[in-house]
Design a protein around this motif. Structure first.
Motif, PDB file in Angstrom:
ATOM      1  N   UNK A  50      -5.171   7.799  -4.194  1.00 60.44           N
ATOM      2  CA  UNK A  50      -4.464   6.632  -3.674  1.00 60.44           C
ATOM      3  C   UNK A  50      -5.304   5.979  -2.595  1.00 60.44           C
ATOM      4  N   UNK A  51      -5.314   4.679  -2.590  1.00 57.92           N
ATOM      5  CA  UNK A  51      -5.908   3.902  -1.501  1.00 57.92           C
ATOM      6  C   UNK A  51      -4.813   3.005  -0.951  1.00 57.92           C
ATOM      7  N   UNK A  52      -4.693   2.963   0.369  1.00 54.28           N
ATOM      8  CA  UNK A  52      -3.695   2.065   0.933  1.00 54.28           C
ATOM      9  C   UNK A  52      -4.182   0.620   0.752  1.00 54.28           C
ATOM     10  N   UNK A  53      -3.381  -0.317   1.192  1.00 54.27           N
ATOM     11  CA  UNK A  53      -3.706  -1.736   0.996  1.00 54.27           C
ATOM     12  C   UNK A  53      -5.079  -2.071   1.581  1.00 54.27           C
ATOM     13  N   UNK A  54      -5.335  -1.623   2.819  1.00 53.30           N
ATOM     14  CA  UNK A  54      -6.621  -1.906   3.460  1.00 53.30           C
ATOM     15  C   UNK A  54      -7.764  -1.228   2.700  1.00 53.30           C
ATOM     16  N   UNK A  55      -7.525  -0.026   2.197  1.00 50.27           N
ATOM     17  CA  UNK A  55      -8.542   0.669   1.410  1.00 50.27           C
ATOM     18  C   UNK A  55      -8.837  -0.060   0.109  1.00 50.27           C
ATOM     19  N   UNK A  56      -7.796  -0.547  -0.544  1.00 55.12           N
ATOM     20  CA  UNK A  56      -7.993  -1.312  -1.777  1.00 55.12           C
ATOM     21  C   UNK A  56      -8.792  -2.574  -1.533  1.00 55.12           C
ATOM     22  N   UNK A  59     -22.901   8.642  -7.902  1.00 54.30           N
ATOM     23  CA  UNK A  59     -23.923   7.641  -7.620  1.00 54.30           C
ATOM     24  C   UNK A  59     -23.238   6.365  -7.184  1.00 54.30           C
ATOM     25  N   UNK A  60     -23.732   5.821  -6.108  1.00 47.36           N
ATOM     26  CA  UNK A  60     -23.175   4.579  -5.597  1.00 47.36           C
ATOM     27  C   UNK A  60     -23.500   3.442  -6.549  1.00 47.36           C
ATOM     28  N   UNK A  61     -22.607   2.459  -6.596  1.00 47.75           N
ATOM     29  CA  UNK A  61     -22.864   1.280  -7.431  1.00 47.75           C
ATOM     30  C   UNK A  61     -23.689   0.268  -6.667  1.00 47.75           C
ATOM     31  N   UNK A  62     -24.111   0.604  -5.431  1.00 48.28           N
ATOM     32  CA  UNK A  62     -24.890  -0.314  -4.606  1.00 48.28           C
ATOM     33  C   UNK A  62     -26.318  -0.397  -5.090  1.00 48.28           C
ATOM     34  N   UNK A 107     -14.223  -5.441  -1.746  1.00 41.93           N
ATOM     35  CA  UNK A 107     -15.304  -6.154  -1.066  1.00 41.93           C
ATOM     36  C   UNK A 107     -16.647  -5.572  -1.500  1.00 41.93           C
ATOM     37  N   UNK A 108     -17.697  -6.158  -1.026  1.00 40.78           N
ATOM     38  CA  UNK A 108     -19.042  -5.694  -1.401  1.00 40.78           C
ATOM     39  C   UNK A 108     -19.614  -4.776  -0.326  1.00 40.78           C
ATOM     40  N   UNK A 109     -18.755  -4.034   0.354  1.00 45.56           N
ATOM     41  CA  UNK A 109     -19.179  -3.133   1.423  1.00 45.56           C
ATOM     42  C   UNK A 109     -19.865  -1.894   0.882  1.00 45.56           C
ATOM     43  N   UNK A 148     -20.027   6.378  -1.551  1.00 43.71           N
ATOM     44  CA  UNK A 148     -20.479   5.700  -0.352  1.00 43.71           C
ATOM     45  C   UNK A 148     -21.911   5.216  -0.560  1.00 43.71           C
ATOM     46  N   UNK A 149     -22.244   4.061   0.018  1.00 38.53           N
ATOM     47  CA  UNK A 149     -23.554   3.448  -0.191  1.00 38.53           C
ATOM     48  C   UNK A 149     -24.713   4.246   0.371  1.00 38.53           C
ATOM     49  N   UNK A 150     -24.502   4.994   1.422  1.00 41.15           N
ATOM     50  CA  UNK A 150     -25.554   5.764   2.070  1.00 41.15           C
ATOM     51  C   UNK A 150     -25.515   7.198   1.541  1.00 41.15           C
TER      52      UNK A 150
END
Length: 132
Positions: free
Chosen positions: A78-84, A129-132, A89-91, A102-104
């Motif tokens: 589950x991800x809360x609203x802010x997590x979703x 693997x990150x999608x970044x 986003x492209x973070x 995670x990107x790092x």
């Protein structure tokens, strides 16, 4: 089954051509009754669990910070609203095959190590693997 918030009743009927209900018929109903009570109680527990889950999710959605609940393999539960919103986003955080990524790579390794510690080392050997 009867309680302050529930009344469950069962009715058994038969055609008059079958004659009056006898001891054998009552015996069969007596065998069935505990199973019916158990089914009603299980249904009530499942309803209660659904209410608890919905309440828990509503509380998490009210938290301003991103919250991610993951399984021991980092699969997103589950991800809360802010997590979703953060995932959209492209973070530096995303989902890879349903798992938190995670990107790092160093931060990803630290997260995986933390989850292993919390779960007592039961975390499956996975590579995210990150999608970044």
């Amino acid at each position: 089954v009867c309680s302050s918030d529930l009344l469950a009743a069962a009715s058994f009927v038969r055609h008059e051509r079958q004659g009056p209900i006898g001891d054998a018929d009552v015996g069969r109903v007596d065998l069935f009754a505990p199973h019916l009570r158990r089914a009603v109680n299980i249904s009530r527990l499942l309803d209660l669990q659904a209410v608890r889950a919905a309440t828990f999710e509503a509380v998490l959605d009210g938290v301003c910070a991103p919250v991610f609940l993951v399984g021991e393999d980092l699969e997103l539960v589950h991800a809360n609203r802010a997590g979703g919103e953060m995932l959209q986003s492209t973070g530096g955080i995303s989902l890879a095959r349903g798992r938190l990524a995670l990107g790092d790579p160093r931060v990803q390794s630290a997260l995986e190590a933390a989850v292993r510690r919390i779960t007592g080392g039961r975390m499956a050997d996975i590579v995210v693997e990150s999608s970044q």
